[in-house]
Design a protein around this motif. Structure first.
Motif, PDB file in Angstrom:
ATOM      1  N   MET A   1       0.847  -1.197   0.000  1.00 13.42           N
ATOM      2  CA  MET A   1       0.000   0.000   0.000  1.00 13.42           C
ATOM      3  C   MET A   1       0.884   1.249   0.000  1.00 13.42           C
ATOM      4  SD  MET A   1      -3.117   1.312   0.130  1.00 13.42           S
ATOM      5  CE  MET A   1      -4.201   0.024   0.721  1.00 13.42           C
ATOM      6  N   ALA A   2       0.675   2.111  -0.983  1.00  8.57           N
ATOM      7  CA  ALA A   2       1.463   3.336  -1.078  1.00  8.57           C
ATOM      8  C   ALA A   2       1.090   4.288   0.052  1.00  8.57           C
ATOM      9  CB  ALA A   2       1.222   4.007  -2.426  1.00  8.57           C
ATOM     10  N   ASN A   3       2.102   4.957   0.632  1.00  9.30           N
ATOM     11  CA  ASN A   3       1.802   5.949   1.662  1.00  9.30           C
ATOM     12  C   ASN A   3       1.707   7.332   1.039  1.00  9.30           C
ATOM     13  OD1 ASN A   3       4.441   6.960   1.356  1.00  9.30           O
ATOM     14  ND2 ASN A   3       5.234   5.636   2.980  1.00  9.30           N
ATOM     15  N   GLN A   4       1.357   8.313   1.864  1.00 12.85           N
ATOM     16  CA  GLN A   4       1.109   9.651   1.347  1.00 12.85           C
ATOM     17  C   GLN A   4       2.372  10.262   0.748  1.00 12.85           C
ATOM     18  OE1 GLN A   4      -0.683  12.236   4.229  1.00 12.85           O
ATOM     19  NE2 GLN A   4      -1.422  13.690   2.694  1.00 12.85           N
ATOM     20  N   THR A   5       3.505  10.003   1.359  1.00 15.99           N
ATOM     21  CA  THR A   5       4.759  10.563   0.843  1.00 15.99           C
ATOM     22  C   THR A   5       5.084  10.006  -0.533  1.00 15.99           C
ATOM     23  OG1 THR A   5       5.629  10.899   3.072  1.00 15.99           O
ATOM     24  CG2 THR A   5       7.227  10.807   1.273  1.00 15.99           C
ATOM     25  N   SER A   6       4.927   8.708  -0.701  1.00 17.67           N
ATOM     26  CA  SER A   6       5.246   8.111  -2.010  1.00 17.67           C
ATOM     27  C   SER A   6       4.238   8.555  -3.061  1.00 17.67           C
ATOM     28  CB  SER A   6       5.294   6.590  -1.899  1.00 17.67           C
ATOM     29  OG  SER A   6       4.023   6.058  -1.561  1.00 17.67           O
ATOM     30  N   LYS A   7       2.983   8.729  -2.661  1.00 22.71           N
ATOM     31  CA  LYS A   7       1.984   9.237  -3.607  1.00 22.71           C
ATOM     32  C   LYS A   7       2.333  10.663  -4.042  1.00 22.71           C
ATOM     33  CE  LYS A   7      -1.990   6.585  -1.853  1.00 22.71           C
ATOM     34  NZ  LYS A   7      -3.326   6.714  -1.220  1.00 22.71           N
ATOM     35  N   HIS A   8       2.752  11.478  -3.091  1.00 20.96           N
ATOM     36  CA  HIS A   8       3.141  12.851  -3.410  1.00 20.96           C
ATOM     37  C   HIS A   8       4.327  12.873  -4.358  1.00 20.96           C
ATOM     38  CE1 HIS A   8       5.614  16.512  -2.439  1.00 20.96           C
ATOM     39  NE2 HIS A   8       4.476  17.071  -2.792  1.00 20.96           N
ATOM     40  N   GLN A   9       5.307  12.022  -4.099  1.00 23.19           N
ATOM     41  CA  GLN A   9       6.476  11.953  -4.974  1.00 23.19           C
ATOM     42  C   GLN A   9       6.079  11.535  -6.379  1.00 23.19           C
ATOM     43  OE1 GLN A   9       8.871   9.249  -2.672  1.00 23.19           O
ATOM     44  NE2 GLN A   9       9.836  10.886  -1.476  1.00 23.19           N
ATOM     45  N   ALA A  10       5.180  10.552  -6.471  1.00 23.90           N
ATOM     46  CA  ALA A  10       4.719  10.094  -7.785  1.00 23.90           C
ATOM     47  C   ALA A  10       3.950  11.197  -8.506  1.00 23.90           C
ATOM     48  CB  ALA A  10       3.844   8.858  -7.625  1.00 23.90           C
ATOM     49  N   PHE A  11       3.136  11.939  -7.759  1.00 21.17           N
ATOM     50  CA  PHE A  11       2.343  13.013  -8.353  1.00 21.17           C
ATOM     51  C   PHE A  11       3.246  14.139  -8.844  1.00 21.17           C
ATOM     52  CE2 PHE A  11      -1.371  16.148  -7.631  1.00 21.17           C
ATOM     53  CZ  PHE A  11      -1.910  15.849  -8.868  1.00 21.17           C
ATOM     54  N   ARG A  12       4.236  14.495  -8.036  1.00 24.25           N
ATOM     55  CA  ARG A  12       5.161  15.541  -8.447  1.00 24.25           C
ATOM     56  C   ARG A  12       5.955  15.112  -9.679  1.00 24.25           C
ATOM     57  NH1 ARG A  12       6.254  20.265  -6.472  1.00 24.25           N
ATOM     58  NH2 ARG A  12       5.113  19.935  -4.532  1.00 24.25           N
ATOM     59  N   ALA A  13       6.317  13.824  -9.740  1.00 22.02           N
ATOM     60  CA  ALA A  13       7.068  13.320 -10.897  1.00 22.02           C
ATOM     61  C   ALA A  13       6.244  13.413 -12.172  1.00 22.02           C
ATOM     62  CB  ALA A  13       7.508  11.881 -10.645  1.00 22.02           C
ATOM     63  N   LEU A  14       4.941  13.194 -12.080  1.00 18.07           N
ATOM     64  CA  LEU A  14       4.082  13.326 -13.259  1.00 18.07           C
ATOM     65  C   LEU A  14       4.131  14.745 -13.817  1.00 18.07           C
ATOM     66  CD1 LEU A  14       0.874  11.353 -12.191  1.00 18.07           C
ATOM     67  CD2 LEU A  14       2.557  10.679 -13.900  1.00 18.07           C
ATOM     68  N   HIS A  15       4.209  15.728 -12.932  1.00 22.07           N
ATOM     69  CA  HIS A  15       4.259  17.125 -13.374  1.00 22.07           C
ATOM     70  C   HIS A  15       5.639  17.512 -13.912  1.00 22.07           C
ATOM     71  CE1 HIS A  15       0.692  17.197 -10.769  1.00 22.07           C
ATOM     72  NE2 HIS A  15       0.293  18.250 -11.475  1.00 22.07           N
ATOM     73  N   ALA A  16       6.658  16.739 -13.546  1.00 22.43           N
ATOM     74  CA  ALA A  16       8.029  17.085 -13.942  1.00 22.43           C
ATOM     75  C   ALA A  16       8.467  16.404 -15.227  1.00 22.43           C
ATOM     76  CB  ALA A  16       9.005  16.716 -12.820  1.00 22.43           C
ATOM     77  N   ARG A  17       7.836  15.297 -15.583  1.00 25.06           N
ATOM     78  CA  ARG A  17       8.298  14.542 -16.751  1.00 25.06           C
ATOM     79  C   ARG A  17       7.837  15.220 -18.046  1.00 25.06           C
ATOM     80  NH1 ARG A  17       4.339   9.180 -16.437  1.00 25.06           N
ATOM     81  NH2 ARG A  17       2.597  10.113 -17.605  1.00 25.06           N
ATOM     82  N   PRO A  18       8.452  14.906 -19.164  1.00 24.80           N
ATOM     83  CA  PRO A  18       8.032  15.504 -20.430  1.00 24.80           C
ATOM     84  C   PRO A  18       6.611  15.093 -20.811  1.00 24.80           C
ATOM     85  CG  PRO A  18      10.219  14.525 -20.615  1.00 24.80           C
ATOM     86  CD  PRO A  18       9.664  14.075 -19.302  1.00 24.80           C
ATOM     87  N   GLY A  19       5.956  15.963 -21.559  1.00 20.95           N
ATOM     88  CA  GLY A  19       4.637  15.639 -22.082  1.00 20.95           C
ATOM     89  C   GLY A  19       3.515  15.907 -21.101  1.00 20.95           C
ATOM     90  N   ALA A  20       2.299  15.607 -21.560  1.00 23.78           N
ATOM     91  CA  ALA A  20       1.097  15.839 -20.767  1.00 23.78           C
ATOM     92  C   ALA A  20       0.586  14.517 -20.206  1.00 23.78           C
ATOM     93  CB  ALA A  20       0.014  16.474 -21.632  1.00 23.78           C
ATOM     94  N   PHE A  21      -0.165  14.604 -19.104  1.00 24.67           N
ATOM     95  CA  PHE A  21      -0.845  13.422 -18.587  1.00 24.67           C
ATOM     96  C   PHE A  21      -2.297  13.767 -18.283  1.00 24.67           C
ATOM     97  CE2 PHE A  21       0.614  15.522 -14.731  1.00 24.67           C
ATOM     98  CZ  PHE A  21      -0.362  15.267 -13.774  1.00 24.67           C
ATOM     99  N   VAL A  22      -3.156  12.757 -18.370  1.00 24.02           N
ATOM    100  CA  VAL A  22      -4.578  12.937 -18.093  1.00 24.02           C
ATOM    101  C   VAL A  22      -4.861  12.515 -16.668  1.00 24.02           C
ATOM    102  CG1 VAL A  22      -6.925  12.254 -18.705  1.00 24.02           C
ATOM    103  CG2 VAL A  22      -5.198  12.567 -20.500  1.00 24.02           C
ATOM    104  N   ILE A  23      -5.548  13.366 -15.929  1.00 20.10           N
ATOM    105  CA  ILE A  23      -5.950  13.077 -14.557  1.00 20.10           C
ATOM    106  C   ILE A  23      -7.477  13.085 -14.527  1.00 20.10           C
ATOM    107  CG2 ILE A  23      -5.645  15.509 -13.921  1.00 20.10           C
ATOM    108  CD1 ILE A  23      -4.900  14.491 -11.066  1.00 20.10           C
ATOM    109  N   PRO A  24      -8.113  11.913 -14.660  1.00 15.06           N
ATOM    110  CA  PRO A  24      -9.574  11.878 -14.725  1.00 15.06           C
ATOM    111  C   PRO A  24     -10.201  12.097 -13.357  1.00 15.06           C
ATOM    112  CG  PRO A  24      -8.716   9.655 -14.718  1.00 15.06           C
ATOM    113  CD  PRO A  24      -7.519  10.573 -14.747  1.00 15.06           C
ATOM    114  N   ASN A  25     -11.509  12.344 -13.354  1.00 16.36           N
ATOM    115  CA  ASN A  25     -12.200  12.779 -12.145  1.00 16.36           C
ATOM    116  C   ASN A  25     -13.296  11.798 -11.739  1.00 16.36           C
ATOM    117  OD1 ASN A  25     -11.329  15.250 -13.896  1.00 16.36           O
ATOM    118  ND2 ASN A  25     -11.373  16.014 -11.810  1.00 16.36           N
ATOM    119  N   PRO A  26     -12.975  10.844 -10.865  1.00 14.43           N
ATOM    120  CA  PRO A  26     -14.021   9.987 -10.303  1.00 14.43           C
ATOM    121  C   PRO A  26     -14.865  10.757  -9.304  1.00 14.43           C
ATOM    122  CG  PRO A  26     -11.952   9.579  -9.184  1.00 14.43           C
ATOM    123  CD  PRO A  26     -11.654  10.547 -10.287  1.00 14.43           C
TER     124      PRO A  26
END
Length: 276
Positions: free
Chosen positions: A1-26
C-alpha cells in the motif's frame, strides 16, 4: 500500500516529466477503482460529480467542507494512486479558511488540491484581485507544510468574464504567491490555451469535456499543457447512460440497454472484495 509521501512523490514526478498526462475525475470509490484499473496514473475529485451523486447542484453552498473531504477520503482509500481534490473556494472568503482547508485535505490523505477565485455570488462572481492572491498565498504557505501540490484556479471564463489578460495576470500572481499548478477552466480556444501556457512558468491544467471543446491530448501537449482533467464530464456521461436506459424502459417498455451495460462480472472485478 502506497503511503502519502510516495503518492506525493509520484504526483510531483508526473508534473516534472516531459509531455502531458490525463488526470480523470471519479466521483466515488467505485468510479475511482475503475479508472485506476484502466491505467491512469493519478486521480482528481470532482465537486460537480459528487454533487450530482447526492442530488445537489454544484456549488460551495450545497457542499460542505466536511462532505467534500469525506468524499475525497473514500476516493483516496479506493486506490494507491495520488489524488488531488476540487476544494472549491477554500470554503470561505478569508485567506485563513483556505489554509485550514489545505491542512484538512492533507489529513485525509490527499496529495493535491485546487483553490479557485470564484466567490459563489452571481452578482460578484470573482474575488477582487488582491484578495484572490492573498488566498492563494495562504493556501500555498500551508501546502508547503505537507506533501501537497497546490493548484490555483482563475475562474473568469466560467463566469462570463471573458478577459484573457486579467486571467493571465491572476495566474502569474498565483504563481508568484506559491501555487504549484495553474488552471483557468473554460479557456475558449487553442490560441487562448497557448497564451496561458507561454505566459507562466508552472505546469498548466486544462479541463476537457466541457460543451464544444474537443481538443485532443496531442493538441494540448503541443501547446505546453501539462495536466488534463475532465471535471464532471465523466459523471455526466454516466448519468446520460442512466437516462437513456430509463427512458427506454419508461417510453418503450423495452430493455435493450442491457446489451451495452457493463457485465456484472466485469463490474465486480474492479471492486474491492471484502471477506466476512
Amino acid at each position: 500500500m502506497a503511503n502519502q509521501t510516495s503518492k506525493h512523490q509520484a504526483f510531483r514526478a508526473l508534473h516534472a516529466r516531459p509531455g502531458a498526462f490525463v488526470i480523470p475525475n471519479p466521483w466515488d470509490a467505485g468510479s475511482a477503482r475503475i479508472l485506476a484499473a484502466l491505467g491512469f496514473e493519478a486521480l482528481a475529485t470532482t465537486s460537480a460529480g459528487f454533487a450530482f451523486s447526492i442530488g445537489r447542484r454544484d456549488s460551495a453552498a450545497a457542499l460542505s467542507r466536511e462532505a467534500v473531504l469525506q468524499n475525497a477520503r473514500s476516493i483516496v482509500g479506493a486506490t494507491d494512486l495520488p489524488v488531488s481534490a476540487d476544494l472549491e473556494d477554500g470554503f470561505g472568503a478569508d485567506p485563513e479558511c483556505c489554509a485550514v482547508t489545505i491542512s484538512l485535505a492533507a489529513e485525509v490523505g490527499l496529495v493535491g488540491g485546487s483553490i479557485e477565485d470564484a466567490t459563489g455570488d452571481p452578482a460578484d462572481p470573482v474575488f477582487e484581485f488582491n484578495l484572490a492572491v492573498e488566498r492563494v498565498a495562504a493556501a500555498a504557505e500551508e501546502a508547503r507544510k505537507h506533501p501537497f501540490i497546490l493548484t490555483a484556479r482563475a475562474e473568469n471564463f466560467l463566469h462570463g468574464r471573458l478577459d484573457l489578460d486579467d486571467t493571465v495576470r491572476r495566474l502569474l500572481a498565483f504563481e508568484e504567491a506559491g501555487a504549484d499548478v495553474l488552471y483557468a477552466p473554460g479557456l475558449p480556444s487553442l490560441e487562448a490555451i497557448r497564451t496561458v501556457c507561454s505566459s507562466v512558468n508552472r505546469p498548466v491544467n486544462v479541463v476537457m469535456g466541457l460543451a464544444g471543446q474537443t481538443f485532443t491530448v496531442k493538441q494540448l501537449q503541443e501547446l505546453g499543457v501539462k495536466r488534463i482533467s475532465v471535471g464532471g464530464s465523466f459523471a455526466r456521461a454516466a448519468l446520460a447512460g442512466l437516462m437513456r436506459a430509463a427512458r427506454e424502459v419508461k417510453e418503450h417498455g423495452t430493455f435493450t440497454y442491457s446489451r451495452d451495460a457493463m457485465p456484472a462480472g466485469e463490474a465486480a472485478s474492479y471492486m474491492l472484495d471484502v471477506k466476512r
